[in-house]
Design a protein around this motif. Structure first.
Motif: not given
Ligand SMILES: Cc1cc2nc3c(=O)[nH]c(=O)nc-3n(C[C@H](O)[C@H](O)[C@H](O)COP(=O)(O)O)c2cc1C
Length: 370
Positions: A95-97, A170, A241, A263, A265, A268, A296, A298, A300, A319-320
């Motif tokens: 999930p990525t908001g 989450t 999560k 995870s 996040h 973040r 999750d 990193g 790539r 995610g990214r």
């Molecule tokens: C732009 C962005 C928004 C995200 N928003 C959420 C979210 O709304 N809820 C959540 O559980 N995780 C959120 N995440 C975390 C991702 O679900 C995931 O744990 C994380 O991106 C994994 O790392 P990666 O980006 O290196 O793959 C977000 C990550 C990014 C990059």
């Protein structure tokens, strides 16, 4: 060995510009050049000094593969069974908001990319129109919790009625985190509703660095009982999560979680948190096989994913990575990134002597000490 799988882009119709980037890192570079700096920083960034953002990536550098040879790998299968679901691949979308900062309507576009590439998507929004049409989208909803038991139950029922296959809760989102890149760019969370800012648009006035601005509660009241709240409302599995501590991994299971996602996040939330690949083995041991452990952070490369699977992840979330595909070329870009990761994983498995998921075990990795 053929690398072909689900996505239409795998059948040879690759638009010319998609042929440019040859890996996820290069998709990120194309996306970075196309996106507003403020949007790129929001997606790419971590929290404060980005120690955890880097730790997530660094962890893959101190875990080495020890491939097996002389096994028959003339076919390699990524098929995975998870929580009673048959999946084409262990790679899921996290999930990525705030995706609308990349392109308009991004939630739905990424969901369409998931559908096209037969990838399970974990998302809070963007799936309804697709599911209403009866399309076979594999969807896990994502929530940051509920204020009351009644709300949690109602939410679970709506997700189940709407075609969801599981709920992910989450749990590492107690407060809005302190992201230096966003603060430097005077990022305003209102952009998430208003969409991508136009290049050269005036920046909002500086936000006060005073404590209240750094103390925005999201879910500070949440405790383990919420697992039961959500589970009461449906028959779907509940996946927690945002765990990195093995004691929490065990507690999640004790309180009824059907799976956990190791995870942080994506680096973040709290800076200085352990990289997820480093956290994974202890969490897997603490869970002791009672429920599946996902992870999750990193990821790539296919080899990153193979290392996570070897250290006990039943599946992984990205995610990214798909967002870089999205930022580079829209939906085809997101599909292409998902295809690349699957192709790389399949090839890595072939070269590691692993023909199927159940062949992968800790015996094919060694962690460098110190
Ligand atoms: C732009 C962005 C928004 C995200 N928003 C959420 C979210 O709304 N809820 C959540 O559980 N995780 C959120 N995440 C975390 C991702 O679900 C995931 O744990 C994380 O991106 C994994 O790392 P990666 O980006 O290196 O793959 C977000 C990550 C990014 C990059």
């Amino acid at each position: 060995m053929t690398l072909a799988a689900g996505s239409p882009l795998l059948q040879g119709e690759v638009p010319d510009d998609l042929m440019g980037p040859i890996n996820v890192h290069e998709f990120e570079e194309v996306a970075r050049r196309k996106m507003h700096k403020l949007a790129y920083d929001f997606i790419a960034g971590g929290v404060e000094d980005e120690l955890t953002l880097r730790a997530n990536r660094a962890a893959y550098e101190h875990v080495y593969l020890m491939p097996r040879v002389m096994t028959d790998v003339s076919t390699v299968s990524l098929e995975t069974e998870l929580l009673g679901m048959k999946l084409a691949s262990p790679i899921l979308i996290a999930p990525t908001g705030g995706k609308s900062l990349v392109i308009q309507n991004a939630d739905e576009i990424v969901a369409r990319a998931a559908l096209a590439s037969k990838t399970l998507i974990c998302s809070a929004t963007g799936v309804q129109k697709i599911l209403e049409k009866g399309e076979p989208l594999l969807w896990w909803s994502n929530t940051i919790g509920a204020a009351t038991k009644a709300q949690a139950r109602g939410y679970a029922r709506r997700v189940e009625d709407g075609g969801g296959k599981a709920i992910t809760l989450t749990v590492d989102n107690q407060y809005q985190s302190n992201r230096d890149r966003n603060n430097r760019n005077r990022f305003d969370y209102g952009y998430m509703q208003s969409g991508v800012p136009k290049e050269g648009a005036p920046k909002p006035p500086p936000r006060s660095p005073a404590l209240p601005a750094m103390w925005q509660p999201h879910t500070p009241q949440m405790t383990w009982e919420q697992i039961g709240w959500f589970k009461d409302g449906s028959k779907m599995p509940l996946i927690v999560k945002g765990i990195v501590n093995p004691e929490d991994a065990a507690l999640a299971v004790k309180h009824g979680a059907d799976a956990i996602v190791v995870s942080n996040h994506g680096g973040r939330q709290l800076d200085g948190v352990i990289g997820t690949l480093d956290a994974l083995p202890d969490c897997v041991d603490a869970v002791g096989g009672k429920v599946p452990v996902l992870m999750d952070g990193g990821l790539r490369r296919g080899t990153d994913i193979l290392k996570a699977l070897a250290l006990g992840a039943k599946a992984v979330l990205v995610g990214r990575a798909p967002l870089w595909g999205l930022g580079a070329f829209g939906q085809p870009g997101a599909e292409r990134v998902l295809w690349m990761l699957n192709a790389e994983l399949k090839l890595a498995m072939g070269l590691a002597g692993m023909a199927k998921m159940s062949d992968i075990s800790r015996t094919i990795v060694k962690r460098r000490l110190g």
